[in-house]
Design an enzyme around this catalytic site. Sequence first.
Site, PDB file in Angstrom:
ATOM      1  N   PRO A   1       0.818  -1.218   0.000  1.00  0.00           N
ATOM      2  CA  PRO A   1       0.000   0.000   0.000  1.00  0.00           C
ATOM      3  C   PRO A   1       0.855   1.273   0.000  1.00  0.00           C
ATOM      4  O   PRO A   1       1.921   1.328   0.628  1.00  0.00           O
ATOM      5  CB  PRO A   1      -0.815  -0.120   1.294  1.00  0.00           C
ATOM      6  CG  PRO A   1      -0.920  -1.600   1.511  1.00  0.00           C
ATOM      7  CD  PRO A   1       0.406  -2.151   1.056  1.00  0.00           C
TER       8      PRO A   1
ATOM      9  N   VAL B   1       0.115   4.078   1.341  1.00  0.00           N
ATOM     10  CA  VAL B   1       0.032   4.773   2.625  1.00  0.00           C
ATOM     11  C   VAL B   1      -0.083   3.762   3.753  1.00  0.00           C
ATOM     12  O   VAL B   1      -0.887   2.828   3.680  1.00  0.00           O
ATOM     13  CB  VAL B   1      -1.222   5.686   2.680  1.00  0.00           C
ATOM     14  CG1 VAL B   1      -1.160   6.580   3.920  1.00  0.00           C
ATOM     15  CG2 VAL B   1      -1.343   6.517   1.423  1.00  0.00           C
ATOM     16  N   GLY B   2       0.727   3.948   4.777  1.00  0.00           N
ATOM     17  CA  GLY B   2       0.641   3.077   5.938  1.00  0.00           C
ATOM     18  C   GLY B   2       0.642   3.912   7.201  1.00  0.00           C
ATOM     19  O   GLY B   2       0.844   5.130   7.160  1.00  0.00           O
TER      20      GLY B   2
ATOM     21  N   GLY C   1       2.617   4.697  10.540  1.00  0.00           N
ATOM     22  CA  GLY C   1       3.873   4.512  11.238  1.00  0.00           C
ATOM     23  C   GLY C   1       3.605   4.338  12.725  1.00  0.00           C
ATOM     24  O   GLY C   1       2.688   4.956  13.272  1.00  0.00           O
TER      25      GLY C   1
ATOM     26  N   ASP D   1       3.480  -0.072   9.796  1.00  0.00           N
ATOM     27  CA  ASP D   1       4.940  -0.063   9.838  1.00  0.00           C
ATOM     28  C   ASP D   1       5.416  -0.168  11.286  1.00  0.00           C
ATOM     29  O   ASP D   1       5.241   0.766  12.071  1.00  0.00           O
ATOM     30  CB  ASP D   1       5.470   1.223   9.203  1.00  0.00           C
ATOM     31  CG  ASP D   1       6.987   1.252   9.165  1.00  0.00           C
ATOM     32  OD1 ASP D   1       7.560   0.606   8.264  1.00  0.00           O
ATOM     33  OD2 ASP D   1       7.604   1.894  10.049  1.00  0.00           O
TER      34      ASP D   1
ATOM     35  N   TYR E   1      10.892  -0.026  18.601  1.00  0.00           N
ATOM     36  CA  TYR E   1       9.876   0.949  19.025  1.00  0.00           C
ATOM     37  C   TYR E   1       9.287   0.594  20.386  1.00  0.00           C
ATOM     38  O   TYR E   1       8.599   1.406  21.013  1.00  0.00           O
ATOM     39  CB  TYR E   1       8.744   1.065  17.991  1.00  0.00           C
ATOM     40  CG  TYR E   1       9.182   1.537  16.624  1.00  0.00           C
ATOM     41  CD1 TYR E   1      10.413   2.158  16.422  1.00  0.00           C
ATOM     42  CD2 TYR E   1       8.350   1.376  15.515  1.00  0.00           C
ATOM     43  CE1 TYR E   1      10.807   2.581  15.171  1.00  0.00           C
ATOM     44  CE2 TYR E   1       8.743   1.809  14.256  1.00  0.00           C
ATOM     45  CZ  TYR E   1       9.967   2.400  14.085  1.00  0.00           C
ATOM     46  OH  TYR E   1      10.352   2.824  12.831  1.00  0.00           O
TER      47      TYR E   1
ATOM     48  N   LYS F   1      11.172  -4.439  11.571  1.00  0.00           N
ATOM     49  CA  LYS F   1      12.571  -4.138  11.279  1.00  0.00           C
ATOM     50  C   LYS F   1      13.517  -4.836  12.257  1.00  0.00           C
ATOM     51  O   LYS F   1      13.209  -4.981  13.435  1.00  0.00           O
ATOM     52  CB  LYS F   1      12.818  -2.621  11.327  1.00  0.00           C
ATOM     53  CG  LYS F   1      11.815  -1.839  10.478  1.00  0.00           C
ATOM     54  CD  LYS F   1      12.066  -0.354  10.464  1.00  0.00           C
ATOM     55  CE  LYS F   1      10.887   0.380   9.856  1.00  0.00           C
ATOM     56  NZ  LYS F   1       9.776   0.530  10.791  1.00  0.00           N
TER      57      LYS F   1
ATOM     58  N   HIS G   1      17.044  -2.245   9.855  1.00  0.00           N
ATOM     59  CA  HIS G   1      16.663  -0.909  10.324  1.00  0.00           C
ATOM     60  C   HIS G   1      17.740   0.146  10.034  1.00  0.00           C
ATOM     61  O   HIS G   1      17.426   1.274   9.654  1.00  0.00           O
ATOM     62  CB  HIS G   1      16.363  -0.978  11.832  1.00  0.00           C
ATOM     63  CG  HIS G   1      15.396   0.058  12.298  1.00  0.00           C
ATOM     64  ND1 HIS G   1      14.509  -0.158  13.339  1.00  0.00           N
ATOM     65  CD2 HIS G   1      15.162   1.328  11.893  1.00  0.00           C
ATOM     66  CE1 HIS G   1      13.774   0.941  13.523  1.00  0.00           C
ATOM     67  NE2 HIS G   1      14.173   1.844  12.677  1.00  0.00           N
TER      68      HIS G   1
END
Length: 329
Positions: free
Chosen positions: A26, A28-29, A31, A56, A61, A91, A124
């Site tokens: 896609p 647009v995702g 984040g 994403d 994170y 990642k 990453h």
Amino acid sequence: EVEVQSMTTRITQGNSFRLATNNLMPKVGLGTWKLNADIAQKTVYSAVNAGYSCLDCASIYGNEKEVGKAFRQMFESERMVQREELFITSKLWNTDHAPNDVKPALHRTLRDLQIEYLDLYLMHFPVSWPNRRQNDSDYPEDFQNDFYGTQTNTTVFETWQVMEQLVDEGLVKDIGVANFSAALIWELDKVAKKPISVNQVELHPFLAQNSLVSLCESKDIQCTAYSSLASVSYENWGIYKSLPSLLETDEIQHMAQKYKATPAQILLSWAVNTRNVAVIPKTGRIDRLRENLEFTHIVLEEEDVHIIDNFDRGLRFNDNTLMWGISIF
């Protein structure tokens, strides 16, 4: 060439870019960087509910467990969507580059996200640090002072070879990189046996990355932009408090009125519609979720594209040289 039909109406040729493997990603995702764990589940759930099909993620994170709860809620408890209807990226962190650490890192991410495969797994950073985790189920270790200015001897090529095996084992559908310079793309492309499907980099009008985008295009590598709205992502990093906000410039404000759009939609349209770059804007605000998804109808006129192009200053916000003592760009 046989046309591959998507298994779902959520991810279509119209709202996606085709990767080198022929898989659709896609445009647009959502984040999830800096998406606090306490709102991550609700935000991801709301995003998919609002029509997002691309998420994403990343182990560093520190919120993949919460994101995983949202997936479980959607796939199992409520059967809102099926796994195949979403495109999920994660990642590999810097501490997991050693060949023996790559697969355990992926398994940890899959466990945390409560899914059986990833659509895309990215390296990453082209940076390798020692793995000092006592427990495989812990999130990886972020930057520590004794990492400053140093790396282990693992090369990105060694790490990439193991990532290629993950595709063969059906654990990931596509593999790619993030924060790779043009020189590194050239080098990895020479030895990669499987396509480098994506290079995810900081990209916005202040840092347009024209030569990198052209190189990736020529090698059939899809670029994804992070920090599409420029300094908004870094408002809490002291050194950037004085930096200009793109969204508040007269030019972007004027275009927003002209196209009956928000300033953010203008910048996202510039990336996706004029440069074929995917975007993953983050927001913790439910009302902004739909706004960040609904801009693909905005087609900027050539003169406006030129105005935005002229913002390019080579201005990088996410420069880890400062914090990590490692110059990579």
